[in-house]
Design a protein around this motif. Structure first.
Motif, PDB file in Angstrom:
ATOM      1  N   ASP A 278      -7.620  -7.314  -4.549  1.00 57.44           N
ATOM      2  CA  ASP A 278      -7.613  -8.628  -3.894  1.00 57.44           C
ATOM      3  C   ASP A 278      -8.621  -8.585  -2.746  1.00 57.44           C
ATOM      4  O   ASP A 278      -8.294  -8.202  -1.623  1.00 57.44           O
ATOM      5  N   LEU A 279      -9.861  -8.974  -3.035  1.00 58.06           N
ATOM      6  CA  LEU A 279     -10.939  -8.887  -2.039  1.00 58.06           C
ATOM      7  C   LEU A 279     -11.186 -10.244  -1.391  1.00 58.06           C
ATOM      8  O   LEU A 279     -11.211 -11.272  -2.078  1.00 58.06           O
ATOM      9  N   PRO A 280     -11.415 -10.247  -0.086  1.00 56.20           N
ATOM     10  CA  PRO A 280     -11.887 -11.480   0.556  1.00 56.20           C
ATOM     11  C   PRO A 280     -13.378 -11.653   0.289  1.00 56.20           C
ATOM     12  O   PRO A 280     -14.029 -10.772  -0.273  1.00 56.20           O
ATOM     13  N   GLN A 281     -13.911 -12.792   0.646  1.00 57.21           N
ATOM     14  CA  GLN A 281     -15.359 -12.963   0.549  1.00 57.21           C
ATOM     15  C   GLN A 281     -16.041 -12.041   1.560  1.00 57.21           C
ATOM     16  O   GLN A 281     -15.566 -11.865   2.683  1.00 57.21           O
ATOM     17  N   VAL A 282     -17.148 -11.473   1.127  1.00 59.50           N
ATOM     18  CA  VAL A 282     -17.861 -10.486   1.940  1.00 59.50           C
ATOM     19  C   VAL A 282     -19.165 -11.097   2.430  1.00 59.50           C
ATOM     20  O   VAL A 282     -19.909 -11.710   1.660  1.00 59.50           O
ATOM     21  N   HIS A 283     -19.452 -10.922   3.718  1.00 60.79           N
ATOM     22  CA  HIS A 283     -20.690 -11.419   4.298  1.00 60.79           C
ATOM     23  C   HIS A 283     -21.824 -10.468   3.921  1.00 60.79           C
ATOM     24  O   HIS A 283     -21.885  -9.338   4.411  1.00 60.79           O
ATOM     25  N   CYS A 284     -22.736 -10.893   3.035  1.00 62.46           N
ATOM     26  CA  CYS A 284     -23.730  -9.969   2.493  1.00 62.46           C
ATOM     27  C   CYS A 284     -24.906 -10.741   1.915  1.00 62.46           C
ATOM     28  O   CYS A 284     -24.919 -11.965   1.882  1.00 62.46           O
ATOM     29  N   TYR A 285     -25.908  -9.954   1.480  1.00 63.85           N
ATOM     30  CA  TYR A 285     -26.990 -10.497   0.660  1.00 63.85           C
ATOM     31  C   TYR A 285     -26.544 -10.352  -0.790  1.00 63.85           C
ATOM     32  O   TYR A 285     -26.685  -9.281  -1.388  1.00 63.85           O
ATOM     33  N   ALA A 286     -26.025 -11.416  -1.361  1.00 64.64           N
ATOM     34  CA  ALA A 286     -25.423 -11.321  -2.687  1.00 64.64           C
ATOM     35  C   ALA A 286     -26.439 -10.891  -3.739  1.00 64.64           C
ATOM     36  O   ALA A 286     -26.124 -10.085  -4.619  1.00 64.64           O
ATOM     37  N   GLY A 287     -27.663 -11.402  -3.659  1.00 61.18           N
ATOM     38  CA  GLY A 287     -28.684 -11.033  -4.636  1.00 61.18           C
ATOM     39  C   GLY A 287     -29.000  -9.554  -4.593  1.00 61.18           C
ATOM     40  O   GLY A 287     -29.178  -8.907  -5.631  1.00 61.18           O
ATOM     41  N   HIS A 288     -29.067  -8.986  -3.387  1.00 63.67           N
ATOM     42  CA  HIS A 288     -29.352  -7.557  -3.250  1.00 63.67           C
ATOM     43  C   HIS A 288     -28.212  -6.708  -3.815  1.00 63.67           C
ATOM     44  O   HIS A 288     -28.452  -5.708  -4.501  1.00 63.67           O
ATOM     45  N   LEU A 289     -26.973  -7.103  -3.540  1.00 64.15           N
ATOM     46  CA  LEU A 289     -25.845  -6.350  -4.082  1.00 64.15           C
ATOM     47  C   LEU A 289     -25.806  -6.438  -5.602  1.00 64.15           C
ATOM     48  O   LEU A 289     -25.478  -5.459  -6.288  1.00 64.15           O
ATOM     49  N   ASN A 290     -26.145  -7.597  -6.149  1.00 62.98           N
ATOM     50  CA  ASN A 290     -26.192  -7.730  -7.601  1.00 62.98           C
ATOM     51  C   ASN A 290     -27.238  -6.807  -8.204  1.00 62.98           C
ATOM     52  O   ASN A 290     -27.057  -6.254  -9.291  1.00 62.98           O
ATOM     53  N   GLN A 291     -28.353  -6.640  -7.485  1.00 57.16           N
ATOM     54  CA  GLN A 291     -29.382  -5.714  -7.952  1.00 57.16           C
ATOM     55  C   GLN A 291     -28.850  -4.282  -7.944  1.00 57.16           C
ATOM     56  O   GLN A 291     -29.125  -3.498  -8.859  1.00 57.16           O
ATOM     57  N   VAL A 292     -28.057  -3.943  -6.922  1.00 60.17           N
ATOM     58  CA  VAL A 292     -27.435  -2.620  -6.862  1.00 60.17           C
ATOM     59  C   VAL A 292     -26.478  -2.445  -8.043  1.00 60.17           C
ATOM     60  O   VAL A 292     -26.479  -1.406  -8.717  1.00 60.17           O
ATOM     61  N   PHE A 293     -25.646  -3.467  -8.307  1.00 63.81           N
ATOM     62  CA  PHE A 293     -24.727  -3.388  -9.441  1.00 63.81           C
ATOM     63  C   PHE A 293     -25.490  -3.165 -10.744  1.00 63.81           C
ATOM     64  O   PHE A 293     -25.075  -2.384 -11.604  1.00 63.81           O
TER      65      PHE A 293
END
Length: 422
Positions: A278-293
């Motif tokens: 159960d994760l809250p929304q995370v303050h991040c660069y979503a595009g960069h994290l998607n690239q990491v994934f």
């Protein structure tokens, strides 16, 4: 005493020399007595040193001079001291030719080193530029994987949509033909219309047409989902840190990679286990994290494909996670990727992506985040995926990227980033 020693009076005549000096010039020591300094004409600089020394009030002096000894130029360090109330002086010359040559050689070596350092610095700049280009190449490589996955996902819905369009066109043409006849003979159908209705089987068309249109609708929705996943994955319109749904980013990346999870080339399909917390929304660069994934999941798939080709080498299916102590095993190798998410501490989330592939040795594990390091074929990998991922997690988000792996026991990479703005 060692060295060339001479005693000179204030009127610049030799009072005597030691046997080393006499031997150097192949002359008896007695022949020097009473001779004017410089009578051998072998070292003008020594002559100048003697003249200048008696001309001033200094008691001691030292100077390097060059003398020709038996036709060979040598360098001496001359040390002089006056005695008998400055009416005479002793001059001692020590051969420093080899030391001088060594010093010159050292200076030349230092100059060469400076030149080499300058060349290395220039080479480093070139390598940095090359690295930047390779980073861009890696991005394009990721984009290529992206497009390939999307193309595969679009191919099936487009195929059954386009396949049904021809039937729909035929149905519509036949219905229009029937309508034309109804308009011609309205309000009372004639036998021709009745025969046509029987030929067309209008009731069947009425039943089948909704199904056909529904299949087209399903196809268009599939296309929409893929395009939506592409948009969520790239996040090209988000240059600032914003609250984002981590699970949404993971799911969009998985959809793009769906093609690689399917069975192929003698390898069974890769089982995907999602254990989302159960994760809250995370303050991040979503595009960069998607690239990491994308990088982490692609590496996991590559490892499992390698394990599928050599499954006997890796044995049982074992998968233990940093976020969970559960362990599963089976006698037959079943490729599996497990994704776990959870809240860690008060203000962190952890995303763990694990596989039950071949794992890594300690030597490989120490190098996986180094730029350009890869265990794959150079034609298929630039070795920048994990280096870029570490940069995006650590530098961009102030988080941590940690890897746990042992040979034969799979690999797990854990991302930890803060939830809040800091």
């Amino acid at each position: 005493m060692p060295g060339l020693v001479s005693w000179v009076s204030s009127d610049l005549r030799y009072l005597g020399v030691n046997r080393h000096l006499a031997s150097a010039y192949k002359m008896p020591a007695e022949l020097f007595i009473g001779q004017k300094v410089g009578f051998l004409d072998t070292s003008p600089k020594f002559n100048d040193l003697v003249y200048d020394f008696f001309a001033n009030h200094k008691k001691k002096t030292s100077q390097e001079v060059t003398a020709s000894i038996r036709g060979e130029n040598k360098t001496y360090l001359i040390v002089a001291q006056k005695y008998h109330n400055s009416t005479a002086a002793v001059f001692v010359g020590l051969d420093i030719t080899e030391s001088k040559q060594s010093l010159l050689a050292l200076q030349e070596s230092e100059e060469r080193l400076r030149q080499q350092a300058a060349k290395l610095e220039q080479t480093l700049l070139i390598l940095q530029r090359a690295q930047t280009q390779l980073v861009q190449t890696e991005k394009m490589s990721s984009l290529g994987q992206l497009v390939a996955g999307i193309a595969h996902e679009i191919n099936n819905p487009v195929s059954f949509i386009s396949g049904n369009v021809s039937h729909a066109t035929g149905y519509i043409q036949e219905l229009l033909r029937a309508i034309d006849l109804y308009q011609k003979y309205y309000p009372r159908p004639v036998r021709e219309i009745q025969d046509l209705m029987e030929e067309l089987d209008l009731d069947f068309i009425k039943k089948d047409l909704p199904k056909l249109l529904n299949s087209m609708k399903v196809g268009s929705e599939r296309i929409r989902d893929v395009v939506r996943s592409l948009r969520l994955f790239s996040r090209t319109d988000e240059a600032q840190m914003k609250p984002a749904d981590i699970h949404e980013g993971l799911d969009s990346t998985l959809l793009i990679l769906q093609n690689r999870l399917q069975a192929k080339g003698g390898r069974p399909g890769i089982s995907l286990v999602k254990e989302y917390g159960d994760l809250p929304q995370v303050h991040c660069y979503a595009g960069h994290l998607n690239q990491v994934f994308m990088h982490l999941l692609t590496n996991a798939i590559d490892a499992l494909e390698e394990g599928g080709r050599h499954h006997a080498k890796y044995g049982k299916n074992q998968n233990q996670s940093y976020l969970s102590s559960a362990r599963s095993s089976s006698e037959i190798f079943t490729p599996e990727i497990r994704i776990r998410t959870s809240v860690v501490g008060e203000n962190e989330v952890a995303i763990a992506i694990s596989d039950n592939g071949p794992g890594m040795t300690e030597e490989v594990l120490d190098c996986i985040f180094d730029p350009l390091f890869t265990t794959k074929c150079p034609d298929t990998s630039t070795g920048l995926g994990l280096a870029i991922s570490q940069h995006l997690v650590v530098e961009k988000h102030g988080g941590k990227l940690h890897c746990v792996s042992r040979p034969g026991e799979g690999t797990e990479l854990i991302i930890r980033i803060a939830i809040g703005n800091d």
